[in-house]
Design an enzyme around this catalytic site. Structure first.
Site, PDB file in Angstrom:
ATOM      1  N   LYS A   1       0.835  -1.200   0.000  1.00 49.78           N
ATOM      2  CA  LYS A   1       0.000   0.000   0.000  1.00 49.78           C
ATOM      3  C   LYS A   1       0.871   1.251   0.000  1.00 49.78           C
ATOM      4  CE  LYS A   1      -3.854  -0.365   2.469  1.00 49.78           C
ATOM      5  NZ  LYS A   1      -4.483  -0.577   3.782  1.00 49.78           N
TER       6      LYS A   1
ATOM      7  N   ARG B   1      -3.188   3.385   8.526  1.00 53.96           N
ATOM      8  CA  ARG B   1      -3.530   2.213   7.715  1.00 53.96           C
ATOM      9  C   ARG B   1      -2.394   1.200   7.721  1.00 53.96           C
ATOM     10  NH1 ARG B   1      -4.650   4.724   1.913  1.00 53.96           N
ATOM     11  NH2 ARG B   1      -6.016   2.905   1.720  1.00 53.96           N
TER      12      ARG B   1
ATOM     13  N   GLY C   1      -8.517  -6.758   4.169  1.00 53.75           N
ATOM     14  CA  GLY C   1      -9.264  -6.730   5.416  1.00 53.75           C
ATOM     15  C   GLY C   1      -8.578  -7.389   6.594  1.00 53.75           C
TER      16      GLY C   1
ATOM     17  N   MET D   1      -5.828  -6.498   8.369  1.00 52.88           N
ATOM     18  CA  MET D   1      -5.442  -5.614   9.460  1.00 52.88           C
ATOM     19  C   MET D   1      -6.183  -4.302   9.289  1.00 52.88           C
ATOM     20  SD  MET D   1      -1.501  -6.635   9.858  1.00 52.88           S
ATOM     21  CE  MET D   1      -1.353  -6.803   8.113  1.00 52.88           C
TER      22      MET D   1
ATOM     23  N   ARG E   1      -3.500  -1.383  -6.330  1.00 53.44           N
ATOM     24  CA  ARG E   1      -2.726  -2.628  -6.262  1.00 53.44           C
ATOM     25  C   ARG E   1      -3.172  -3.498  -7.426  1.00 53.44           C
ATOM     26  NH1 ARG E   1      -6.008  -4.287  -0.898  1.00 53.44           N
ATOM     27  NH2 ARG E   1      -7.999  -4.620  -1.884  1.00 53.44           N
TER      28      ARG E   1
ATOM     29  N   HIS F   1     -15.450  -8.925   1.269  1.00 51.30           N
ATOM     30  CA  HIS F   1     -14.462  -9.873   1.774  1.00 51.30           C
ATOM     31  C   HIS F   1     -14.698 -11.268   1.190  1.00 51.30           C
ATOM     32  CE1 HIS F   1     -13.009 -12.777   4.877  1.00 51.30           C
ATOM     33  NE2 HIS F   1     -11.942 -12.002   4.808  1.00 51.30           N
TER      34      HIS F   1
ATOM     35  N   SER G   1      10.061 -44.280 -22.539  1.00 50.89           N
ATOM     36  CA  SER G   1       9.035 -43.492 -21.879  1.00 50.89           C
ATOM     37  C   SER G   1       9.128 -43.783 -20.391  1.00 50.89           C
ATOM     38  CB  SER G   1       7.653 -43.869 -22.421  1.00 50.89           C
ATOM     39  OG  SER G   1       6.676 -43.136 -21.737  1.00 50.89           O
TER      40      SER G   1
ATOM     41  N   CYS H   1       5.236 -40.782 -19.242  1.00 47.02           N
ATOM     42  CA  CYS H   1       3.806 -41.054 -19.384  1.00 47.02           C
ATOM     43  C   CYS H   1       3.142 -41.280 -18.034  1.00 47.02           C
ATOM     44  CB  CYS H   1       3.566 -42.230 -20.311  1.00 47.02           C
ATOM     45  SG  CYS H   1       4.228 -43.778 -19.678  1.00 47.02           S
TER      46      CYS H   1
ATOM     47  N   TYR I   1       9.032 -34.997 -24.825  1.00 47.36           N
ATOM     48  CA  TYR I   1       7.634 -34.669 -24.588  1.00 47.36           C
ATOM     49  C   TYR I   1       7.196 -35.124 -23.199  1.00 47.36           C
ATOM     50  CZ  TYR I   1       6.732 -39.619 -25.266  1.00 47.36           C
ATOM     51  OH  TYR I   1       6.753 -40.967 -25.118  1.00 47.36           O
TER      52      TYR I   1
HETATM   53  P1  ADP Z   1      -8.091  -1.989   3.788  1.00 52.76           P
HETATM   54  O1  ADP Z   1      -6.755  -2.535   3.569  1.00 52.76           O
HETATM   55  O2  ADP Z   1      -8.949  -2.774   4.703  1.00 52.76           O
HETATM   56  O3  ADP Z   1      -8.762  -1.618   2.496  1.00 52.76           O
HETATM   57  P2  ADP Z   1      -7.488   0.784   4.025  1.00 52.76           P
HETATM   58  O4  ADP Z   1      -6.356   1.270   4.811  1.00 52.76           O
HETATM   59  O5  ADP Z   1      -7.300   0.740   2.569  1.00 52.76           O
HETATM   60  O6  ADP Z   1      -7.870  -0.631   4.573  1.00 52.76           O
HETATM   61  O7  ADP Z   1      -8.694   1.706   4.399  1.00 52.76           O
HETATM   62  C1  ADP Z   1      -9.997   1.377   4.688  1.00 52.76           C
HETATM   63  C2  ADP Z   1     -10.916   2.378   4.031  1.00 52.76           C
HETATM   64  O8  ADP Z   1     -10.647   3.689   4.484  1.00 52.76           O
HETATM   65  C3  ADP Z   1     -10.753   2.405   2.532  1.00 52.76           C
HETATM   66  O9  ADP Z   1     -11.994   2.583   1.932  1.00 52.76           O
HETATM   67  C4  ADP Z   1      -9.903   3.620   2.311  1.00 52.76           C
HETATM   68  O10 ADP Z   1     -10.093   4.172   1.055  1.00 52.76           O
HETATM   69  C5  ADP Z   1     -10.364   4.553   3.418  1.00 52.76           C
HETATM   70  N1  ADP Z   1      -9.302   5.489   3.784  1.00 52.76           N
HETATM   71  C6  ADP Z   1      -8.075   5.183   4.233  1.00 52.76           C
HETATM   72  N2  ADP Z   1      -7.342   6.278   4.422  1.00 52.76           N
HETATM   73  C7  ADP Z   1      -8.121   7.323   4.084  1.00 52.76           C
HETATM   74  C8  ADP Z   1      -7.913   8.734   4.063  1.00 52.76           C
HETATM   75  N3  ADP Z   1      -6.753   9.271   4.402  1.00 52.76           N
HETATM   76  N4  ADP Z   1      -8.938   9.494   3.654  1.00 52.76           N
HETATM   77  C9  ADP Z   1     -10.112   8.944   3.305  1.00 52.76           C
HETATM   78  N5  ADP Z   1     -10.367   7.636   3.305  1.00 52.76           N
HETATM   79  C10 ADP Z   1      -9.384   6.815   3.692  1.00 52.76           C
HETATM   80 MG    MG Z   2      -7.781  -0.646   1.122  1.00 51.73          MG
END
Ligand code: ADP
Ligand code: MG
Ligand code: MG
Length: 915
Positions: free
Chosen positions: A33, A103, A112, A114, A347, A470, A797, A865, A885
């Site tokens: 990320k 984040r 999802g 962490m 990503r 998820h 073979s 084979c 082959y």
């Molecule tokens: P995950 O890995 O579970 O997607 P994220 O860190 O990407 O967690 O964030 C969860 C949600 O919060 C996502 O929808 C993301 O776009 C939003 N988000 C994260 N940081 C910001 C920010 N600085 N401003 C607005 N929305 C945010």
């Molecule tokens: Mg995210």
């Protein structure tokens, strides 16, 4: 100078030089990320300013007994000060406060796994400042209560329910249907109550110091790396445990600032079909998590073209830029704050097998990637999914006619699955693992805690959630058929049943789901494996064919298998097991008579009958493989396999004898006596043929030498069929394969006897056939004396099933139902050697065989084979050993074509990154 633990999003170059320049290293340091946020910043996309705390800091924190490494915190504060400058706001300021998100982000995306805390920096004071700055108290109080809730649940582990109950209470009090109807005062009240909940669960007040919030949130992300659900996920996804996670601190942007604000998640192409069309969900006037959580019904992202046209156009441009830049389909998060678009994440997007194939092929045609890269990007497993079950058409039709069609939802992960409904992950897992049941896991929605149940299930069904939920992400990643967002489905967890209208399905009842179409049925539908005629797959496999050095042949015993193999791209038959032809009902009696009789006349008669059958079989194969080689293996199994079992015969005999004592008529006595006599005769033959160790007994070439009539008949049938086909204009290339040779003299003797027959037939028929004689290499001695053997063999073979048995001294049947699994689980063997060629031992033996064989006969044709011929790892070994082959089951042919190309491209160092 202290180590650098913190990198601003615009310090990518520094991070890159620290890791020595490569992108993988950057991802390792900043997490996926963080690295991509920095990269998007570098290429000029609108990314809210922020910074990443490195994975090294996480590992140091965990190693040092939950203490920040020296100067990390100071660096974090310094970076925050930079962000303040960029955003023109101040963290904790009472007038114009900066809010940030915290984040997590590891090297590999763990959807999802962490959690993220949004809106950090709010307290009584900054709330007022924000209200003044925005003039929107409702918005600010909503942010504040979100912070308390997220901080409570993510950082402190407070459950969600008490928070949700409070919101429900306020809704009821106001008679409001949705949260949007709640007022500023309501949210303010909710916030107060949330603080009480926080206090009750945590024993402390909600931290009002923004820096304290930031510190605790940073720590929580570090700790979450070792949380149970993160560990479970890594185990399932085979992600190493020592990578650590980075922490990304980023300026908040707000998608919930009214009707010109929004937030969403998108794939730059369709993740299910691969179609080149942006696909995603968004919500007007909402904040990040709302989209993924499935709390409110999302809208298809392309509707933004109407609601937020400027932002939409910019977004479409950005997705193109991202695809050009990453040369891959992207999965992005964005937010529109009062009309301004912000990118929050990108990503490589997870996708179904179909989508992976189509996207790779399309991108090569678009010139984004090379054909080599396109081929490298598709995995053998993904090709395998094209062979995954679908519902049988008539079974599906019947289900619909019988009113068993239940509902439809989003088709997020293809394939048909049938199982009993289980309403929680633990039950799904225990039913599947302990009771061996086929299970469909059914949930309102899934959470990271559910992954173990999802993995154990045949398929996944949820009543809520969208394409980016998820459940959808996990299902796609692990190739589980899944249908989500089945709104009509009413799941009653209390009574453990689900309803659609008046139809009730109890937990444990059978259901069938189709992840390809999104349909859900009651009961068990039949499944079938489809033909692979996907045009993109075809294209990709044709490219693969250009890159590979190994040829791909197929094992096929019957003409219809041969036809299928050829349609799938096989360029020869590497193994036709002739004895299969002996087992059919109208043939077996002839085989039995032949085995048991001493009367030459009876034997001749039986052989003639069999000759007739075999000739037809072979002619069918030759026609199907017109122009291509067909390897026919002469009879291999020990003769007793064609006779009834000793135990059955004995009990039948005993039975007849008892009945004889109670016989009522002379006729019955006569019949029984005849039967007993016949039984005893067969029993004698079976006894005579009984071997203590049939796997190592009279079989293969030994049988041919002991009982030459049978193999001579087979060779006669082969050549009669070949001549007959040749006369009809079929281009035939039979290769006669002698099984289980261990000494050159066996081969020499058997070949002489058989080639005489071949020449006789050709002379009689006045035809010359292009044929070869060769042998299977199935015992170590054959490999070790391959130079001698190659004098009498034009081809080898490797029968790697027997060769593995004889090399390891392990009988497969006994081992696989017993100790072998144990061996693999305890690491005594790295893996089951019957599934993947043992690279240390068996491969060495094969290498010896190939090298020695080619010293005597440089043109020696060498193939494999055994079942291994369809296993990608083994195919790579065959490539390395210079085989000509691999031959595998018709269904594995497409996989083998791809795997062979991968082996060749990897050797060239060509490549493409696999994510
Ligand atoms: P995950 O890995 O579970 O997607 P994220 O860190 O990407 O967690 O964030 C969860 C949600 O919060 C996502 O929808 C993301 O776009 C939003 N988000 C994260 N940081 C910001 C920010 N600085 N401003 C607005 N929305 C945010
Ligand atoms: Mg995210
Ligand atoms: Mg064998």
């Amino acid at each position: 100078m202290a180590k650098k633990w913190v990198y601003l999003f615009d310090q990518l170059d520094e991070a890159r030089s620290y890791v020595g320049g490569d992108w993988e290293g950057v991802r390792g340091l900043l997490g996926g990320k963080g690295a991509n946020l920095a990269e998007m910043t570098r290429i000029g996309l609108p990314v809210p300013p922020g910074f990443s705390v490195t994975t090294e800091a996480c590992n140091a924190y965990l190693a040092e007994g939950m203490k920040f490494p020296g100067e990390m915190w100071e660096q974090e504060l310094a970076a925050l000060a930079e962000v303040e400058k960029k955003s023109g706001k101040k963290f904790g300021d009472s007038k114009n406060p900066l809010l940030v998100s915290c984040r997590s982000g590891a090297k590999f995306s763990m959807p999802g796994m962490m959690d993220t805390v949004l809106n950090i920096g709010l307290n009584e004071e900054t709330v007022n400042g924000m209200i003044e700055a925005t003039g929107d108290p409702r918005f600010v109080y909503d942010l504040y209560r979100r912070l308390i809730q997220m901080f409570g649940s993510v950082v402190m582990g407070v459950p969600d329910e008490p928070f949700e109950e409070v919101i429900a209470e306020f809704r009821d009090a106001r008679g409001a249907k949705s949260d949007t109807e709640l007022t500023a005062d309501d949210w303010k009240g909710v916030g107060e109550r949330f603080k009480e909940i926080f206090r009750r669960y945590c024993g402390i007040d909600f931290p009002s110091d923004p820096y304290e919030q930031l510190r605790l949130a940073t720590e929580a992300v570090f700790k979450s790396w070792n949380g149970k659900r993160a560990i479970d996920y890594r185990n399932a996804a085979k992600i190493p445990h020592d990578l650590g996670t980075a922490v990304n601190i980023q300026t908040m942007v707000f998608g919930n600032m009214g009707q010109n604000s929004a937030t969403g998640v998108s794939m730059t192409r369709n993740a299910t079909t691969g179609e080149k069309k942006i696909e995603g969900d968004y919500l007007m006037n909402a904040q990040g998590e709302d989209v993924v959580a499935g709390i409110r019904a999302t809208l298809p992202v392309e509707q933004m073209a109407e609601t937020l046209p400027n932002a939409w156009n910019q977004f479409v441009d950005i997705t193109r830029t991202l695809e050009q830049h990453y040369r891959n389909m992207q999965d992005v998060e964005f937010t529109v704050e009062r009309g301004t678009l912000w990118m929050l994440q990108t990503r490589d997007g997870k996708r179904t097998a179909q989508a992976a194939v189509r996207i790779a092929a399309d991108m090569a045609e678009e010139g984004l990637i090379s054909r080599e890269e396109a081929v490298m990007r598709v995995t053998p497993e993904q090709v395998d999914f094209f062979l995954h079950p679908q519902f049988n058409v008539s079974s599906r039709k019947a289900a619909i006619e019988e009113g068993r069609s239940l509902a439809a939802g989003l088709n997020v992960s293809p394939g048909a699955a049938v199982g009993v409904a289980a309403f929680d992950a633990d039950l799904a897992e225990s039913w599947a693992k302990k009771d061996g049941k086929k299970v469909i896991m059914v949930r309102p929605e899934t959470k990271p805690d559910d992954v173990h149940g999802m993995l154990a299930a045949e398929g996944i069904l949820t009543s809520r959630g969208g394409r980016t939920s998820h459940a959808a992400l996990v299902a796609r990643q692990f190739g589980k058929p899944a249908v989500v967002g089945v709104a009509a489905l009413n799941i009653d967890m209390g009574q453990r049943l689900m309803k659609v209208g008046d139809k009730v399905i109890n937990e444990g009842d059978w259901i069938s789901i189709d992840g390809t179409t999104g349909e859900v049925f009651m009961g068990q539908l039949d499944t079938v494996v489809p033909d692979i005629s996907d045009p993109w797959l075809m294209k990709l496999l044709l490219w693969a064919d250009e890159f590979r050095r190994l040829d791909v042949w197929a094992n096929a015993d019957y003409p219809h298998d041969a036809k299928r193999a050829r349609a799938y791209g096989a360029r020869g038959i590497g193994l036709c097991r002739t004895e299969h032809m002996f087992f059919q009902a109208e043939r077996l009696p002839h085989v039995q008579r032949l085995i048991m009789s001493n009367d030459p006349a009876v034997m001749r008669e039986s052989l003639d009958a069999l000759l007739h059958f075999q000739r037809e079989d072979f002619a069918g194969l030759f026609r199907a493989m017109d122009g291509l080689p067909v390897i026919i293996r002469l009879i291999d199994p020990p003769l007793h396999e064609f006779l009834p079992s000793f135990e059955n015969l004995l009990s039948e005999l005993a039975d007849s004898k008892v009945r004889l004592q109670h016989a009522a008529s002379l006729k019955e006595i006569d019949d029984l006596l005849k039967k007993i006599e016949e039984n005893e005769r067969i029993l004698k033959s079976v006894e005579a043929l009984h071997e203590a160790n049939p796997m190592l007994g009279l079989r293969g070439v030994r049988l041919g030498i002991t009982m030459p009539e049978l193999t001579q008949m087979q060779v006669r049938a082969i050549f009669e069929a070949a001549c007959q086909c040749a006369k009809q204009g079929v281009d035939v290339h039979p290769e006669i394969m002698i099984p289980l040779t261990c000494h050159v003299n066996e081969l020499k003797k058997q070949r002489e006897a058989l080639e005489t027959v071949a020449k006789e037939v050709m002379a009689q028929e006045r035809e010359t056939i292009d044929y070869k004689f060769g042998t299977m290499i199935e015992v170590p001695r054959a490999a070790l004396t391959a130079d001698e053997i190659a004098e009498y063999a034009e081809f080898f073979s490797f029968g790697t099933n027997d060769l593995t048995q004889t090399t390891f001294g392990i009988s497969r049947d006994d081992a696989e139902k017993g100790f072998l699994i144990n061996y693999v689980q305890n690491g005594i063997l790295p893996e089951n050697p019957f599934v993947s060629i043992d690279d240390k031992g068996l491969a060495k033996l094969m290498q010896t065989g190939v090298e020695l064989g080619r010293t005597t006969r440089p043109t020696l044709e060498v193939g494999i084979c055994g079942e291994h011929g369809g296993d990608p790892k083994s195919i790579a070994i065959c490539h390395r050993l210079g085989l000509n082959y691999v031959s595998c089951s018709p269904f594995r042919v497409p996989i083998a074509r791809l795997a062979a190309a991968h082996a060749a491209l990897k050797e060239r160092g060509a490549g493409g990154h696999e994510d």
